[in-house]
Design an enzyme around this catalytic site. Sequence first.
Site, PDB file in Angstrom:
ATOM      1  CD  GLU A  96       1.518 -20.335  -3.111  1.00  0.00           C
ATOM      2  OE1 GLU A  96       2.376 -19.522  -3.485  1.00  0.00           O
ATOM      3  OE2 GLU A  96       0.357 -20.015  -2.776  1.00  0.00           O
TER       4      GLU A  96
ATOM      5  CD  GLU B 256      -1.485 -19.079   1.118  1.00  0.00           C
ATOM      6  OE1 GLU B 256      -0.637 -19.888   1.532  1.00  0.00           O
ATOM      7  OE2 GLU B 256      -1.213 -18.109   0.392  1.00  0.00           O
TER       8      GLU B 256
END
Length: 522
Positions: free
Chosen positions: A260, A365
């Site tokens: 991220e 994810e």
Amino acid sequence: MALSSPSFVLLAVVFMAAQVILSAGYNKCVARNFGYDSVVCECNSTYCDSIASVTLPPLGQFSSYLSSMAGSRLEASQGEVQPKSTGGGLRLTIVPYQKYQKIRGFGGAMTDAAAINILSLSAGAQEQLLRQYFSSEGIGYSVVRVPMASCDFSTRLYTYADTLGDYNLDNFTLAPEDIKMKIPLLQRAQALSPRPLSLLASAWSAPAWMKTNGALTGKGSLKGEPGGKEHKTWAQYYVRFLEEYAKHNLTFWAVTTGNEPSAGKMTNYSFQALGFTPEEQRDWVALDLGPALHASSYPHTHILILDDIRILLPHWAKVILSDVHAGRYIHGVAVHWYWDNIVPAEISLGTTHHLYPEYYLFGTEACTGWNALDRGVKLGSWDRAEQYAHDIIEDLNHYVVGWTDWNLALDLNGGPNWVKNFVDSAVIVDAKRDVFYKQPSFYSMAHFSAFLWEGSQRVGVSASGETHLEFSAFIRADGSVVLIILNRSSSEIQFEVWDPVVGYIPSTAPAHSLLTLAWKTQ
Ligand SMILES: *[C@@H]1O[C@H](CO)[C@@H](O)[C@H](O)[C@H]1NC(C)=O
Ligand SMILES: *[C@@H]1O[C@H](CO)[C@@H](O)[C@H](O)[C@H]1NC(C)=O
Ligand SMILES: *[C@@H]1O[C@H](CO)[C@@H](O)[C@H](O)[C@H]1NC(C)=O
Ligand SMILES: *[C@@H]1O[C@H](CO)[C@@H](O)[C@H](O)[C@H]1NC(C)=O
């Protein structure tokens, strides 16, 4: 009397034999209701439910596996393929000549939290849990994401190179979490697995001393510029990580450019993050990470960019993949599922695939219970299982080649997590009772992971009319067909599947159900 006639006895023997075959190796779910819309299956050191058999019946028959809100869990049955249509109703037609992407695999993440939870069980229960995911009686996980050092699902903050100014990484060292927990569990998972696991590494933060904000958390990036000494050291850190894990016989299929990256730029995470803009990521791969891996002992390790939400696509991919200096080192684009419901798959995943078809898309994810309005563990939530199945089908129908769940196991609170960012997991461990619960989402994963082996290729499937059913079809390497169907609505629907190669398969999707159908074509 008729009862003792030889033919009746023979019939009874045949019937009993058939029953034995159907139940051989099959353990039923020990269902427990915690007050949500469905149940969990409880497992302990001596018992766990298992899938009956994923071996297909001969040509002319089909297998069906059903899970539902009403309580079915991978319930197996078989039927005859029909030579004629049953007429009327919805028909799903397999279109084998429309070929799309090939599957890489499915799996979950061996975080510090997952390892702590698995190891909190007795040796027998640990073994059961690992078998559920990785053994040939399990659900076929072949991908394991491994955080490089700490993330929020750790109990403390650390990296592998926390010695100030250690640009040569002389003091690089794996953590006790790796040596004592994650590595032994990964070795056990590998030993149970019938095939080599595809390990995937993601880093959350660089050491604080390499960063603009001097901390592992919050907004911050690498100091300096791509090509500079912090960027070079951060690339070498990846190589050192691969070397250290290789000493334990664990080699990685892929690394991502970091978890991220938008978090360390745009938002202010209360946990570990490292910010990159797509331009910075492009130049870091071209100047540092790509060359470092290429020159290392692991030049074939795949590099996946993004590792973040798909709203950043296709822009992120355009910036990086249209640059030949970066693009030549890269293999794929990794996506996280958060906010997927507000970002149409076609304009994000679809567009990226059509612009850069030589790079694959991979889900790295997903979890439920992350949203402030729907936080933490819900034992037995079918709604959350549907969220998984809906997203997996949508991703598969938009060129994604694999899908990775987040933590392989969490505790009853959805942790441990040092910032209390508690979420849900497919397996919830109750260490006090030495049991673990397989959530409905475990079976959502299984409907795909147990059937879509590496190399399975998505093919076309068309519906004869409008339907709320969601589905995706595949032809496996052995020529057999797998069709996964999700019914998220509350009434039952009857339909038939037409495979022009073999015939008609009559079926029913009960309300709130997930169905995998499979059959041989030769
Ligand atoms: C494990 O569960 C099974 C099935 O519920 C039960 O029969 C058995 O007693 C349990 N074993 C232990 C050690 O609790
Ligand atoms: C770093 O490594 C060197 C050489 O191995 C060692 O002498 C030193 O004590 C280490 N420093 C720290 C802070 O661990
Ligand atoms: C390393 O792993 C492979 C399989 O992945 C296995 O065949 C081999 O025996 C292992 N070697 C050691 C030293 O553990
Ligand atoms: C970021 O969040 C931390 C707390 O998590 C806070 O102390 C800090 O002031 C925030 N920084 C910015 C720039 O908002």
